[in-house]
Design an enzyme around this catalytic site. Structure first.
Site, PDB file in Angstrom:
ATOM      1  N   LYS A 121       0.825  -1.216   0.000  1.00 52.80           N
ATOM      2  CA  LYS A 121       0.000   0.000   0.000  1.00 52.80           C
ATOM      3  C   LYS A 121       0.856   1.261   0.000  1.00 52.80           C
ATOM      4  O   LYS A 121       0.336   2.367   0.129  1.00 52.80           O
ATOM      5  CB  LYS A 121      -0.894   0.009   1.248  1.00 52.80           C
ATOM      6  CG  LYS A 121      -2.008  -1.023   1.190  1.00 52.80           C
ATOM      7  CD  LYS A 121      -2.944  -0.841   2.372  1.00 52.80           C
ATOM      8  CE  LYS A 121      -3.978  -1.944   2.412  1.00 52.80           C
ATOM      9  NZ  LYS A 121      -4.419  -2.249   3.773  1.00 52.80           N
ATOM     10  N   LYS A 199     -21.302  -6.261  10.237  1.00 56.76           N
ATOM     11  CA  LYS A 199     -20.704  -6.880  11.420  1.00 56.76           C
ATOM     12  C   LYS A 199     -20.633  -5.852  12.551  1.00 56.76           C
ATOM     13  O   LYS A 199     -20.411  -4.662  12.300  1.00 56.76           O
ATOM     14  CB  LYS A 199     -19.320  -7.453  11.105  1.00 56.76           C
ATOM     15  CG  LYS A 199     -18.216  -6.422  10.992  1.00 56.76           C
ATOM     16  CD  LYS A 199     -16.838  -7.068  11.037  1.00 56.76           C
ATOM     17  CE  LYS A 199     -15.785  -5.975  11.217  1.00 56.76           C
ATOM     18  NZ  LYS A 199     -14.437  -6.438  11.361  1.00 56.76           N
ATOM     19  N   LYS A 202     -16.923  -1.242  16.453  1.00 56.53           N
ATOM     20  CA  LYS A 202     -16.914   0.118  16.987  1.00 56.53           C
ATOM     21  C   LYS A 202     -16.860   1.140  15.857  1.00 56.53           C
ATOM     22  O   LYS A 202     -17.460   2.198  15.949  1.00 56.53           O
ATOM     23  CB  LYS A 202     -15.728   0.294  17.927  1.00 56.53           C
ATOM     24  CG  LYS A 202     -16.158   0.141  19.367  1.00 56.53           C
ATOM     25  CD  LYS A 202     -15.011  -0.165  20.257  1.00 56.53           C
ATOM     26  CE  LYS A 202     -15.193  -1.546  20.835  1.00 56.53           C
ATOM     27  NZ  LYS A 202     -13.996  -2.057  21.475  1.00 56.53           N
TER      28      LYS A 202
END
Ligand code: ADP
Ligand code: TRP
Length: 329
Positions: A121, A199, A202
């Site tokens: 990346k 899913k 947080k």
């Protein structure tokens, strides 16, 4: 004398609360593990130093750790059976890390999945040196206590393999010193969805905290998206977000009965949500009651008591290692 098996596991006190996924994905499997290995000694440490790659609020982190441990106790984790400790109380972690870092080569570390991903990346240069060395820290956490097995999800498997390789390398060079730990792959927990159907996480703000009050839980349950099927239409429970969450709380018989109501009678989503709400409340209420009764002091005292115990083990190991590498005469 037969040696007692030692299992090493951990918890991350990144927040001062826990949500349903934390319970079903971490606490419950941990209790099941304790049941499975009835005679084993289980070391459970707070992985709080491990996240120290950014500046943080020390008081907040301290309080998070206490609150999370209070929640573990409230959820039924046997706080005597698990030897729970804070590695920050045990200098041996850093001391061993020092030694292991010296004998570990860059080329070996560069094989790490997370490093390769960062390279792909174009982010490798932003990775902290600490994160690059993370498996060595984990190796120290594990090898310090001669852990026999380390239960991990697939994402942490390579880290434990690093610990194994590092242990073997040290043993070859300096003689038998470390136990080579086994990786124990924990079975995957089925995805636990949040109140938006994705899913529970947080980062999605779609969770239900174990300490949420009735009003918030009701609001959260009402938010759960459902299909546009009418009341009388038979429905596939496996396609229903409400069922997916409700299932977590049901016995086998209750589950069968509820599935029938969906498939044959076309249960209304209002009824399904009412049932889910009742189930969540029945689940969190006793946890909340217990939580209120546990003081911060009890947790702090427990950590102090356990720090003494694990320090004794760690000190012995460090002495042995330091002698072998000639740090002490
Ligand atoms: P988070 O979304 O809470 O930051 P991660 O994406 O870092 O969690 O996932 C950590 C591990 O937990 C992974 O193995 C992932 O598959 C698992 N996991 C995360 N959230 C859930 C969930 N709601 N249900 C089941 N497994 C989950
Ligand atoms: N790497 C683990 C995590 O990010 C935490 C951890 C630190 C750990 N040291 C360990 C796990 C030693 C197993 C053994 O969740």
């Amino acid at each position: 004398m037969e040696e007692i098996m030692r299992i090493l596991t951990w918890l991350k006190p990144t927040d001062n609360q826990l949500h349903l996924w934390n319970y079903f994905g971490a606490i419950k499997p941990m209790m099941q593990l304790a049941d499975k290995f009835k005679d084993a000694e289980i070391f459970l440490f707070l992985a709080n130093m491990h996240g120290f790659t950014q500046l943080h609020d020390a008081n907040q982190l301290r309080q998070n750790s206490i609150n999370v441990l209070k929640l573990y106790a409230a959820c039924g984790v046997d706080m005597e059976r698990f030897v729970i400790y804070n590695p920050a109380d045990v200098p041996g972690h850093a001391q061993l890390n020092r030694v292991l870092t010296c004998i570990t080569h860059m080329g070996f570390m560069e094989r790490m999945h997370s490093y390769k991903e960062a390279l792909d990346k174009g982010k490798a240069k932003e990775m902290s040196v600490w994160v690059f060395c993370y498996p060595i820290l984990m190796a120290a956490d594990i090898l310090l206590y001669d852990a026999d097995i380390v239960p991990v999800g697939k994402d942490q498997k390579q880290h434990v393999e690093y610990a194994r390789d590092i242990a073997m390398k040290f043993n070859n060079a300096f003689g038998e010193t470390f136990k080579v730990p086994d990786v124990y792959i924990q079975s995957e927990v089925a995805t636990i969805i949040g109140v938006d159907g994705r899913k529970m996480s947080k980062s999605y703000n779609n969770y239900i905290w174990l300490l949420d009050d009735e009003k918030i839980i009701l609001k959260r349950v009402k938010q759960i998206p459902t299909s546009t099927q009418t009341v009388d239409e038979p429905k596939d429970p496996d396609q229903c977000n409400v069922y997916k969450l409700c299932k977590l709380f049901l016995t086998k018989e209750e589950d069968e009965a509820l599935r029938k109501r969906y498939e044959i009678w076309g249960l209304s989503y209002k009824d399904a949500k009412d049932q889910l709400y009742e189930k969540i409340i029945a689940f969190v209420k006793p946890i909340q009651e217990k939580y209120k009764k546990i003081s911060d002091k009890e947790i702090i005292d427990l950590l102090k008591k356990n720090a003494k115990k694990v320090n004794e083990l760690a000190k012995k190991k460090i002495e042995e290692v330091y002698k072998k590498v000639w740090f002490t005469l």
